[in-house]
Design a protein around this motif. Structure first.
Motif, PDB file in Angstrom:
ATOM      1  N   ILE A 154     -12.831 -10.058   2.918  1.00 52.02           N
ATOM      2  CA  ILE A 154     -13.444  -8.795   3.298  1.00 52.02           C
ATOM      3  C   ILE A 154     -14.658  -9.025   4.196  1.00 52.02           C
ATOM      4  CG2 ILE A 154     -12.592  -7.665   1.231  1.00 52.02           C
ATOM      5  CD1 ILE A 154     -15.322  -7.816   0.037  1.00 52.02           C
ATOM      6  N   LEU A 183      -5.305  -8.541  -3.344  1.00 54.88           N
ATOM      7  CA  LEU A 183      -5.894  -7.279  -2.919  1.00 54.88           C
ATOM      8  C   LEU A 183      -6.359  -6.492  -4.148  1.00 54.88           C
ATOM      9  CD1 LEU A 183      -3.067  -6.354  -0.387  1.00 54.88           C
ATOM     10  CD2 LEU A 183      -5.312  -7.291   0.197  1.00 54.88           C
ATOM     11  N   ARG A 186     -14.365  -2.752  -5.947  1.00 53.66           N
ATOM     12  CA  ARG A 186     -12.999  -2.288  -6.180  1.00 53.66           C
ATOM     13  C   ARG A 186     -12.222  -3.254  -7.071  1.00 53.66           C
ATOM     14  NH1 ARG A 186      -9.968  -1.322  -0.885  1.00 53.66           N
ATOM     15  NH2 ARG A 186      -8.479  -0.347  -2.319  1.00 53.66           N
ATOM     16  N   TYR A 187     -12.690  -4.496  -7.156  1.00 58.09           N
ATOM     17  CA  TYR A 187     -12.017  -5.478  -8.016  1.00 58.09           C
ATOM     18  C   TYR A 187     -12.447  -5.352  -9.481  1.00 58.09           C
ATOM     19  CZ  TYR A 187     -10.272  -7.947  -3.902  1.00 58.09           C
ATOM     20  OH  TYR A 187      -9.619  -8.273  -2.745  1.00 58.09           O
ATOM     21  N   ASP A 190      -8.069  -8.457   6.456  1.00 60.84           N
ATOM     22  CA  ASP A 190      -9.223  -7.655   6.029  1.00 60.84           C
ATOM     23  C   ASP A 190      -9.268  -7.481   4.519  1.00 60.84           C
ATOM     24  OD1 ASP A 190      -9.726  -7.397   8.723  1.00 60.84           O
ATOM     25  OD2 ASP A 190      -8.984  -5.341   8.861  1.00 60.84           O
ATOM     26  N   GLY A 191      -8.106  -7.465   3.857  1.00 61.21           N
ATOM     27  CA  GLY A 191      -8.069  -7.239   2.433  1.00 61.21           C
ATOM     28  C   GLY A 191      -8.378  -8.475   1.614  1.00 61.21           C
ATOM     29  N   LEU A 192      -7.961  -9.657   2.109  1.00 63.82           N
ATOM     30  CA  LEU A 192      -8.153 -10.892   1.346  1.00 63.82           C
ATOM     31  C   LEU A 192      -9.445 -11.602   1.692  1.00 63.82           C
ATOM     32  CD1 LEU A 192      -4.548 -12.411   1.370  1.00 63.82           C
ATOM     33  CD2 LEU A 192      -5.610 -10.927  -0.340  1.00 63.82           C
ATOM     34  N   ASN A 207       3.974  -8.405  -1.791  1.00 62.29           N
ATOM     35  CA  ASN A 207       3.400  -8.413  -0.444  1.00 62.29           C
ATOM     36  C   ASN A 207       4.213  -9.238   0.541  1.00 62.29           C
ATOM     37  OD1 ASN A 207       1.226  -6.916  -1.452  1.00 62.29           O
ATOM     38  ND2 ASN A 207       0.094  -8.768  -2.019  1.00 62.29           N
ATOM     39  N   ASP A 259      -3.737  -5.131  -6.252  1.00 66.16           N
ATOM     40  CA  ASP A 259      -2.897  -6.070  -6.994  1.00 66.16           C
ATOM     41  C   ASP A 259      -3.430  -6.364  -8.396  1.00 66.16           C
ATOM     42  OD1 ASP A 259      -1.223  -6.430  -4.752  1.00 66.16           O
ATOM     43  OD2 ASP A 259      -2.513  -8.028  -3.957  1.00 66.16           O
ATOM     44  N   GLN A 292     -16.550  -2.857  -1.323  1.00 64.27           N
ATOM     45  CA  GLN A 292     -15.200  -3.417  -1.427  1.00 64.27           C
ATOM     46  C   GLN A 292     -15.093  -4.380  -2.611  1.00 64.27           C
ATOM     47  OE1 GLN A 292     -13.348  -4.450   2.552  1.00 64.27           O
ATOM     48  NE2 GLN A 292     -15.461  -4.099   3.227  1.00 64.27           N
ATOM     49  N   GLU A 333      -4.309  -5.941   7.998  1.00 64.81           N
ATOM     50  CA  GLU A 333      -4.586  -5.397   6.664  1.00 64.81           C
ATOM     51  C   GLU A 333      -4.630  -6.501   5.606  1.00 64.81           C
ATOM     52  OE1 GLU A 333      -1.173  -3.208   4.739  1.00 64.81           O
ATOM     53  OE2 GLU A 333      -0.334  -3.415   6.764  1.00 64.81           O
ATOM     54  N   ILE A 334      -3.862  -7.576   5.805  1.00 62.94           N
ATOM     55  CA  ILE A 334      -3.919  -8.716   4.889  1.00 62.94           C
ATOM     56  C   ILE A 334      -5.211  -9.497   5.108  1.00 62.94           C
ATOM     57  CG2 ILE A 334      -2.935 -11.007   4.482  1.00 62.94           C
ATOM     58  CD1 ILE A 334      -1.464  -8.956   2.930  1.00 62.94           C
TER      59      ILE A 334
END
Length: 342
Positions: A287, A193, A300-301, A283-285, A254, A196, A297, A280-281
């Motif tokens: 996208i 994420l 954000r990395y 959608d987060g991993l 996590n 992370d 999104q 949430e996992i």
């Protein structure tokens, strides 16, 4: 909070090939246009499908400027000298300092033992030994040593590459991340994420100039959230229940979010493991959203210390598999759009 490219030097942007649903031979016009829409890199991965090197050899022939990288090849499924020879051959096709990035990794037992019949033993030591051998071989050194996991009777590459190959590691946890930067040219990490990333950077510590930290981001650019989640769950339930990734997310903190999925997987219930993954996992991993939402999104990395973004793009059904549609999608996802919006 979201981070834009103004915070640090712009990252390299790469796309993983082949794109799902498009044959490798149909990629030439896509590859030829990637530099024009801001992409700098083409990456491959290797598990149970396309091998890692053939698409990169084709890319080197189709585009004279793109960097080409394996992200990653397993250290078990080829001999150390064969890995070095293949990287050197690719460097002949793609000349230029640092244009070839050889990503090595332990992979997972499903790709090493289950389909290749090779024991998945001492993954950290094997990765370390192959990294050290390949790095020396690509410099043209004579190697006749007992490594901890294999013995080399005597080898010297007849024609080492004129331009250095960057050897990086697929790295998830602190020991492998530190090895990647101490003995290699950096690391590629994935399935984490955005929140992370600072923990990974903390484990890496100060980064010497010229070393890489590539983050691989999985993207399904569609506003059909039901489709995106359904198509991602099978892959995520499988990979997150492979031991390296399970331990990775335990280290990241996590595990509470994944405990029910782990229990279902261990009980022999892969469908239950999929259902147990929290949204949430998922959608987060992996996208999803409109290409513009996905791009925000992805950004954000990119925090200071991350040198490159590698996209794995899962093409949804509504995207026609035409040159114009695919290039438009990649343009809207990628660095060109990011630069225009900054």
């Amino acid at each position: 909070m979201p981070v834009t490219n103004s915070v640090s030097a712009p990252p390299t942007w790469g796309v993983t090939l082949p794109l799902p649903g498009i044959s490798l031979g149909q990629h030439r016009p896509i590859v030829e246009q990637l530099p024009a829409i801001g992409y700098t890199d083409v990456w491959t991965a290797e598990g149970g499908g396309t091998d890692a090197f053939t698409p990169l050899a084709a890319t080197a022939a189709w585009s004279p400027s793109l960097r080409v990288g394996t992200g990653v090849i397993p250290v078990y499924t080829r001999g150390p000298a064969v890995i070095a020879q293949t990287a050197a051959t690719l460097a002949e096709l793609a000349p230029g300092p640092g244009r070839v990035l050889l990503g090595l990794g332990s992979s997972v037992p499903a790709h090493v033992s289950d389909i290749n019949g090779i024991p998945f033993e001492a993954p950290f030591k094997r990765t370390r030994d192959v990294l050290r051998f390949v790095t020396r071989a690509l410099r043209g050194e004579y190697i006749g040593d007992d490594f901890e996991t294999f013995t080399i009777a005597g080898y010297r590459m007849p024609h080492p590459p004129a331009d250095p190959v960057k050897v990086i590691l697929g790295a998830l946890r602190p020991a492998m991340l530190r090895l990647a930067f101490a003995d290699g040219n950096g690391a590629i990490t994935n399935l984490l994420l955005p929140g992370d990333v600072p923990k990974v950077l903390e484990a890496v510590g100060p980064q010497p100039a010229g070393k890489e930290l590539i983050v691989k981001v999985f993207v399904c650019p569609t506003t059909d959230r039901h489709y995106a989640r359904a198509s991602a769950r099978s892959f995520l339930a499988w990979i997150l229940n492979q031991e390296p990734y399970r331990k990775f997310h335990e280290w990241l903190g996590n595990d509470d979010l994944l405990r029910t999925s782990h229990a279902a997987w261990e009980a022999g219930d892969p469908a239950g493991a999929q259902r147990a993954l929290p949204d949430e996992i998922v959608d987060g991993l992996f996208i999803s959203g409109s290409p513009e939402d996905c791009r925000e999104q992805i950004l954000r990395y990119h925090v200071p210390g991350v040198t490159g973004i590698q996209l794995y793009v899962s093409l949804p059904p509504e995207i026609p598999r035409t040159l114009e549609s695919v290039l438009d999608l990649l343009r809207r996802l990628g660095p060109g759009s990011a630069a225009r919006s900054s």
